[in-house]
Design an enzyme around this catalytic site. Structure first.
Site, short mmCIF file in Angstrom:
data_model
loop_
_atom_site.label_atom_id
_atom_site.label_comp_id
_atom_site.label_asym_id
_atom_site.label_seq_id
_atom_site.Cartn_x
_atom_site.Cartn_y
_atom_site.Cartn_z
N ARG A 1 -11.12 9.46 3.01
CA ARG A 1 -10.09 9.14 1.83
C ARG A 1 -10.88 9.11 0.52
O ARG A 1 -12.04 8.55 0.39
CB ARG A 1 -9.51 7.89 2.08
CG ARG A 1 -8.41 7.66 0.82
CD ARG A 1 -7.49 6.34 1.19
NE ARG A 1 -6.64 6.60 2.06
CZ ARG A 1 -5.46 5.91 2.07
NH1 ARG A 1 -5.35 4.74 1.56
NH2 ARG A 1 -4.48 6.49 3.02
N LYS B 1 -25.39 2.59 -4.86
CA LYS B 1 -26.86 2.92 -5.78
C LYS B 1 -26.68 4.16 -6.28
O LYS B 1 -27.86 4.58 -6.88
CB LYS B 1 -27.86 2.56 -4.84
CG LYS B 1 -27.93 1.23 -4.08
CD LYS B 1 -29.07 1.32 -3.01
CE LYS B 1 -29.10 -0.30 -2.09
NZ LYS B 1 -29.80 0.00 -1.11
N ARG C 1 -3.30 0.56 6.40
CA ARG C 1 -2.62 1.26 7.39
C ARG C 1 -3.44 2.45 8.13
O ARG C 1 -3.66 2.49 9.24
CB ARG C 1 -1.18 1.87 7.34
CG ARG C 1 0.00 0.82 7.10
CD ARG C 1 0.85 1.25 5.97
NE ARG C 1 0.33 0.79 4.76
CZ ARG C 1 0.38 -0.43 4.21
NH1 ARG C 1 1.19 -1.30 4.76
NH2 ARG C 1 -0.07 -0.76 3.02
N THR C 2 -3.88 3.19 7.17
CA THR C 2 -4.52 4.60 7.70
C THR C 2 -5.98 4.19 8.23
O THR C 2 -6.24 4.71 9.35
CB THR C 2 -4.77 5.53 6.51
OG1 THR C 2 -3.28 5.61 5.94
CG2 THR C 2 -5.36 6.97 6.88
N HIS D 1 -1.75 13.99 2.41
CA HIS D 1 -1.99 13.05 3.41
C HIS D 1 -1.31 13.56 4.65
O HIS D 1 -0.52 12.94 5.11
CB HIS D 1 -1.25 11.70 2.81
CG HIS D 1 -1.55 10.48 3.59
ND1 HIS D 1 -2.53 10.19 4.59
CD2 HIS D 1 -1.42 9.14 3.18
CE1 HIS D 1 -2.59 9.04 5.07
NE2 HIS D 1 -2.08 8.23 4.21
N1 CP Z 1 0.72 4.86 3.85
C1 CP Z 1 -0.69 4.56 3.69
O1 CP Z 1 -1.54 5.50 3.43
O2 CP Z 1 -1.06 3.32 3.67
P1 CP Z 1 -2.66 2.70 3.57
O3 CP Z 1 -2.88 3.10 1.89
O4 CP Z 1 -2.75 1.13 3.57
O5 CP Z 1 -3.69 3.51 4.27
#
Ligand code: CP
Length: 314
Positions: free
Chosen positions: A107, A85, A57-58, A135
């Site tokens: 992330r 590497k 999603r993100t 998040h």
């Molecule tokens: N909600 C969320 O962060 O989903 P993803 O891990 O798929 O990005």
């Protein structure tokens, strides 16, 4: 947020900052509904992503958001890069920045990595989830979705249910929801709560059945088995019996109360498969709103000096 260069944490934002981003999101929801959902707002800007953890999603919604704003996107996959590497995070971001990027969406499995990267680069850094910490764009899209369905957060009561301890979504949502005037109750077995919630603006309960009749929204957290390094539950079946949102438990909720989940869902664990598909489940709306919210965040950070009315939405 326009006086901030980065988006690293919801705790850095005031309630007014969040409200302003939600209002900006309204404009981009309108853009997203057009036959040609694209505006020239970020022409000439470049956005890239650095995902050291999996995402559907993100990652995709940031990519969609950047493209709808006409930003250039630099595709980067950690799993096929020189990270394999042994290249360090610092060398990787300095390499990416040398190619000319204005924003890096990050992330990482470790809390604090986006903050560290922000010290090393001159462009903007957006936290797309760091360890158990935060998040922030998930919290913004959650606020937007609650506002869309319930008219606002002020005076609302929201239950965050499940694996709070390992959840960066919970840590961002608690602050976002309460900054906008909602009451938050954490509902979980003691082993899935943080060792201390001192300083958290929340109530705590271990009894989901007792809380459900009183909430406007129940937000189910994913059982994060990949982050559990010890047996925190007798069994998943026992967890589902006590904390899973089943059809029987939905009957305890107010008719207008909504069901939320950040995804990916463990159907049959924290949420019954048929509950996930009920009309009161707004999980798909959360995903859809994620694109417009991320357009608002990118525009806010990178569109400085640009006029939203003339360059953003026309
Ligand atoms: N909600 C969320 O962060 O989903 P993803 O891990 O798929 O990005």
């Amino acid at each position: 947020m326009s006086d901030h260069r980065h988006l690293l944490s919801i705790r850095d934002l005031s309630g007014g900052d969040i409200e302003r981003l939600l209002t900006l999101t309204d404009s981009f929801v309108e853009v997203s509904r057009r036959r040609m959902p694209k505006v020239p707002a970020l022409q000439g800007r470049t956005v890239t992503w650095l995902f050291y953890e999996d995402s559907t999603r993100t990652r995709l919604s940031f990519e969609q958001a950047a493209k709808r704003l006409s930003a250039d996107t630099l595709s980067f996959s950690v799993s096929t890069s020189s990270v394999n590497k042994g290249e360090s995070v610092r060398d990787t971001v300095e390499t990416i920045e040398a190619m000319g990027v204005d924003a890096i969406v990050v992330r990482h499995r470790s809390s604090g990595v986006p903050h560290q990267i922000a010290q090393w680069v001159s462009g903007s850094v957006i936290n797309a989830g760091d360890g158990w910490h935060e998040h922030p764009t998930q919290a913004l899209l959650d606020c937007y979705t609650i506002r869309e369905h319930l008219g606002g957060l002020d005076g609302r009561h929201i239950a965050l249910v499940g694996d709070v301890n390992h959840s960066r979504v919970a840590r961002s949502d608690v602050w976002a929801f309460t900054k906008l005037g909602a009451t938050v109750t954490l509902v979980a077995p003691p082993t899935l709560l943080p060792p201390s919630t001192d300083g958290w603006p929340v109530r705590v309960s271990h009894d989901l059945d007792a809380v459900l009749p009183d909430v406007d929204a129940v937000y189910l957290l994913r059982m994060q088995r990949e982050r559990m390094d010890e047996a925190l539950l007798p069994s998943l079946r026992e967890y589902t019996n006590r904390f899973g949102l089943t059809r029987r438990r939905v009957e305890l909720m107010d008719d207008k109360a909504i069901v939320m989940h950040p995804g990916p869902m463990n159907r049959g664990v924290e949420i019954a498969a048929d509950v996930a598909d009920l009309p009161r489940s707004v999980v798909v709306d959360q995903v859809r709103n994620g694109v417009a919210v991320r357009m608002a965040v990118l525009f806010d950070l990178l569109g400085s000096g640009r006029d939203l009315d003339t360059e953003g939405t026309r």
